[in-house]
Design an enzyme around this catalytic site. Structure first.
Site, PDB file in Angstrom:
ATOM      1  N   TRP A   1       0.847  -1.192   0.000  1.00  0.00           N
ATOM      2  CA  TRP A   1       0.000   0.000   0.000  1.00  0.00           C
ATOM      3  C   TRP A   1       0.885   1.246   0.000  1.00  0.00           C
ATOM      4  O   TRP A   1       1.871   1.326   0.725  1.00  0.00           O
ATOM      5  CB  TRP A   1      -0.897  -0.033   1.232  1.00  0.00           C
ATOM      6  CG  TRP A   1      -1.788   1.158   1.384  1.00  0.00           C
ATOM      7  CD1 TRP A   1      -2.575   1.725   0.436  1.00  0.00           C
ATOM      8  CD2 TRP A   1      -1.981   1.920   2.585  1.00  0.00           C
ATOM      9  NE1 TRP A   1      -3.259   2.800   0.964  1.00  0.00           N
ATOM     10  CE2 TRP A   1      -2.902   2.943   2.282  1.00  0.00           C
ATOM     11  CE3 TRP A   1      -1.465   1.834   3.879  1.00  0.00           C
ATOM     12  CZ2 TRP A   1      -3.332   3.873   3.218  1.00  0.00           C
ATOM     13  CZ3 TRP A   1      -1.888   2.748   4.821  1.00  0.00           C
ATOM     14  CH2 TRP A   1      -2.805   3.758   4.491  1.00  0.00           C
TER      15      TRP A   1
ATOM     16  N   ASP B   1      -1.194  -5.499   9.326  1.00  0.00           N
ATOM     17  CA  ASP B   1      -2.127  -4.410   9.020  1.00  0.00           C
ATOM     18  C   ASP B   1      -3.436  -5.004   8.521  1.00  0.00           C
ATOM     19  O   ASP B   1      -3.499  -5.573   7.427  1.00  0.00           O
ATOM     20  CB  ASP B   1      -1.513  -3.486   7.970  1.00  0.00           C
ATOM     21  CG  ASP B   1      -2.415  -2.304   7.631  1.00  0.00           C
ATOM     22  OD1 ASP B   1      -3.335  -2.006   8.428  1.00  0.00           O
ATOM     23  OD2 ASP B   1      -2.199  -1.675   6.577  1.00  0.00           O
TER      24      ASP B   1
ATOM     25  N   LYS C   1     -13.421   0.355   6.025  1.00  0.00           N
ATOM     26  CA  LYS C   1     -14.076  -0.390   4.957  1.00  0.00           C
ATOM     27  C   LYS C   1     -15.215  -1.259   5.478  1.00  0.00           C
ATOM     28  O   LYS C   1     -16.328  -1.227   4.952  1.00  0.00           O
ATOM     29  CB  LYS C   1     -13.052  -1.274   4.231  1.00  0.00           C
ATOM     30  CG  LYS C   1     -11.818  -0.558   3.716  1.00  0.00           C
ATOM     31  CD  LYS C   1     -12.135   0.588   2.785  1.00  0.00           C
ATOM     32  CE  LYS C   1     -10.882   1.134   2.101  1.00  0.00           C
ATOM     33  NZ  LYS C   1      -9.885   1.709   3.020  1.00  0.00           N
TER      34      LYS C   1
END
Length: 400
Positions: free
Chosen positions: A135, A216, A251
Site C-alpha cells: 500500500w 495491518d 471499509k
C-alpha cells in the site's frame, strides 16, 4: 525597527499532489459521460455511491437519542470499543496470558500504523521489511517515524502470481531488532494474500529468529468472512510471544471519514503489554492528544447489540459477495476479447483491488483516450466496474 524581508515559509517548496488524490480530482473534472473511476479504494454500489451501512445509521440514531455529553473520550478508547473489537480480532485465539494483550483506539488505520511505527522507533527497531508492492502509504507512515524500510518483491505483476522465494529469504535474515510488516486479508494493491504455506513458513521463522510481526488489517470481512479472514492473525497470536496489529473500521463499517481504528499489542507478559500501552498513549498525547469518539462509539454500539451486530454482519457479507462477483464478471468479460485468459488470476484473489499488468504509459493512454482512471501502478478498485461498463474497460485494455 527595520521590517524584515525574510519570512519563515519563504523557501518552502510546493510538493507534488498525491497521485491517487489527484486522480480523483482529475476524474471529477473529466466531462466525458462514459468515464470509469477505478481509483480510490472505497466500496461502491453499482450506481457509484458509497452508502452508510444500515447498522451504522441505527447505531447513530441510538447514540444521538441517549448521548448526554461531548466530553473527551478516555485515551485508551471510548467505553466498550477496544474490548469488543479485541474479541472480533482475536476470537478465542489463546495466549500465554489473556492479560498480555492491550489495545488503544487510533484515528483510522493510518493512525494505528503511525502509533505502531512510533512505538517501534522508541524501542530502537533497526528496520521494517515489507513485501513489494505494498500500500502506497505504508512506507511514508513508517519513515515519518524515523524507521528504515526495506522492500522485497513477492509478486509477479505480469503473471498476476506470487513469487515468494526471495521474499522468504529476506525474512529469514531478520532478527530480534527487526519488524516484518504484513497485510491481513485482501492485500492492497494486488489482492494476492499469503498462502497458508507461506504464513506457516513466516511463523516458523518468527519463532526461530525473534523478529516482531506487525499485521495491518484494513479489509476484515471482505475476503471470505469475519472468521476466516482473521485466521492468520489468530495463528500468529497463538504462536508468537509478541505481535502487533493495526485495525481499520473504514471499509468493513463504512466509517471512512470518521477515522476509526485501533492498535493492538501482544506482549510476553501483562507488564510488557501495559508498558506498551503506556507508551502508545504517551505517543498519542504528543500528537492528537485524545481519540475521536463518534466512529468508535458507533462500532461499540453495533458490536454490543445483538440485532445491530447481526445486521452489520449480513450487510458486510453482501458487500463482500458483490466484490467477488465483480472479479468473476471481469474475468468473463476479458475472455470475450483479445485478452483471453490474461486476467484469469483476478478471480483467485481477494478484496477490492487487483494489479492489472499495464505500464504507466498504458495507464496514461487508458485515461486520456478512454476515460479510464486507475492508479499509475495499474491497481484497480473492482467496485468501479459494473455490468454496463466492464465491456468498455476490457476493450480498452485489449486496445493498449
Amino acid at each position: 525597527m527595520e521590517k524584515s524581508d525574510a519570512f519563515m515559509f519563504d523557501n518552502l517548496d510546493t510538493l507534488p499532489e498525491d497521485p491517487l488524490l489527484g486522480l480523483t480530482q482529475a476524474y471529477r473534472n473529466d466531462p466525458r459521460e462514459e468515464k470509469i473511476d477505478l481509483g480510490v479504494g472505497v466500496f461502491k454500489t453499482p450506481d457509484g455511491t458509497t452508502p452508510i451501512m444500515r447498522a451504522v445509521k441505527e447505531a447513530e440514531r441510538r447514540l444521538t437519542a441517549t448521548q448526554q455529553t461531548k466530553v473527551y473520550a478516555p485515551p485508551v478508547s471510548v467505553p466498550g470499543y477496544i474490548d469488543h473489537l479485541s474479541a472480533l480480532v482475536f476470537g478465542d485465539a489463546p495466549a500465554s496470558d489473556a492479560s498480555c494483550r492491550i489495545g488503544v483506539q487510533a484515528p483510522g488505520g493510518c493512525g494505528a500504523l503511525r502509533l505502531g511505527a512510533e512505538l517501534l522507533a522508541r524501542r530502537g527497531a533497526q528496520r521494517v521489511l515489507v513485501g513489494a508492492p505494498t500500500w502506497a502509504n505504508h512506507i511514508p507512515l513508517m519513515e515519518a517515524a524515523g524507521l528504515r524500510v526495506e522492500q522485497e518483491p513477492f509478486y509477479n505483476k505480469a503473471s498476476g502470481t506470487q513469487e515468494t522465494g526471495d521474499f522468504l529469504t529476506a525474512v529469514e535474515q531478520l532478527g530480534p531488532e527487526d519488524c516484518l510488516l504484513l497485510h491481513g486479508a485482501c492485500h492492497n494493491p494486488t489482492g494476492a494474500d499469503l498462502s497458508s504455506d507461506d504464513a506457516n513458513a513466516i511463523l516458523d521463522l518468527a519463532q526461530r529468529r525473534g523478529f516482531l510481526v506487525f499485521i495491518d488489517v484494513a479489509y476484515h470481512g471482505f475476503a471470505q468472512d469475519l472468521e476466516a479472514d482473521m485466521a492468520m492473525v489468530r495463528q500468529f497470536a497463538a504462536g508468537l510471544p509478541e505481535l502487533m496489529i493495526s485495525y481499520s473500521c473504514s471499509k468493513n463499517f463504512g466509517l471512512y471519514r470518521e477515522r476509526t481504528g485501533a492498535i493492538f499489542v501482544q506482549g510476553q507478559s501483562e507488564r510488557v503489554a501495559m508498558a506498551a500501552q503506556s507508551h502508545l498513549i504517551n505517543i498519542a498525547r504528543g500528537s492528537y492528544s485524545m481519540p475521536p469518539a463518534h466512529g468508535a462509539s458507533i462500532v461499540a454500539e453495533i458490536l454490543q447489540a445483538d440485532d445491530l451486530r447481526k445486521d452489520w454482519r449480513d450487510e458486510l457479507s453482501t458487500m463482500a459477495q458483490t466484490v467477488r462477483e465483480k472479479r468473476v464478471m471481469l474475468v468473463a468479460a476479458a475472455r470475450e476479447t483479445a485478452l483471453g485468459e490474461a486476467l484469469d488470476f483476478v478471480a483467485q484473489q481477494n478484496g477490492m483491488f487487483s494489479l492489472i499488468p499495464v505500464s504507466k504509459e498504458q495507464v496514461s493512454v487508458l485515461r486520456e483516450d478512454f476515460g479510464i482512471y486507475m492508479a499509475g501502478s495499474g491497481r484497480i478498485n473492482l467496485c468501479g466496474l459494473t455490468e454496463a461498463n466492464v465491456g468498455q474497460f476490457v476493450q480498452a485494455l485489449a486496445a493498449v
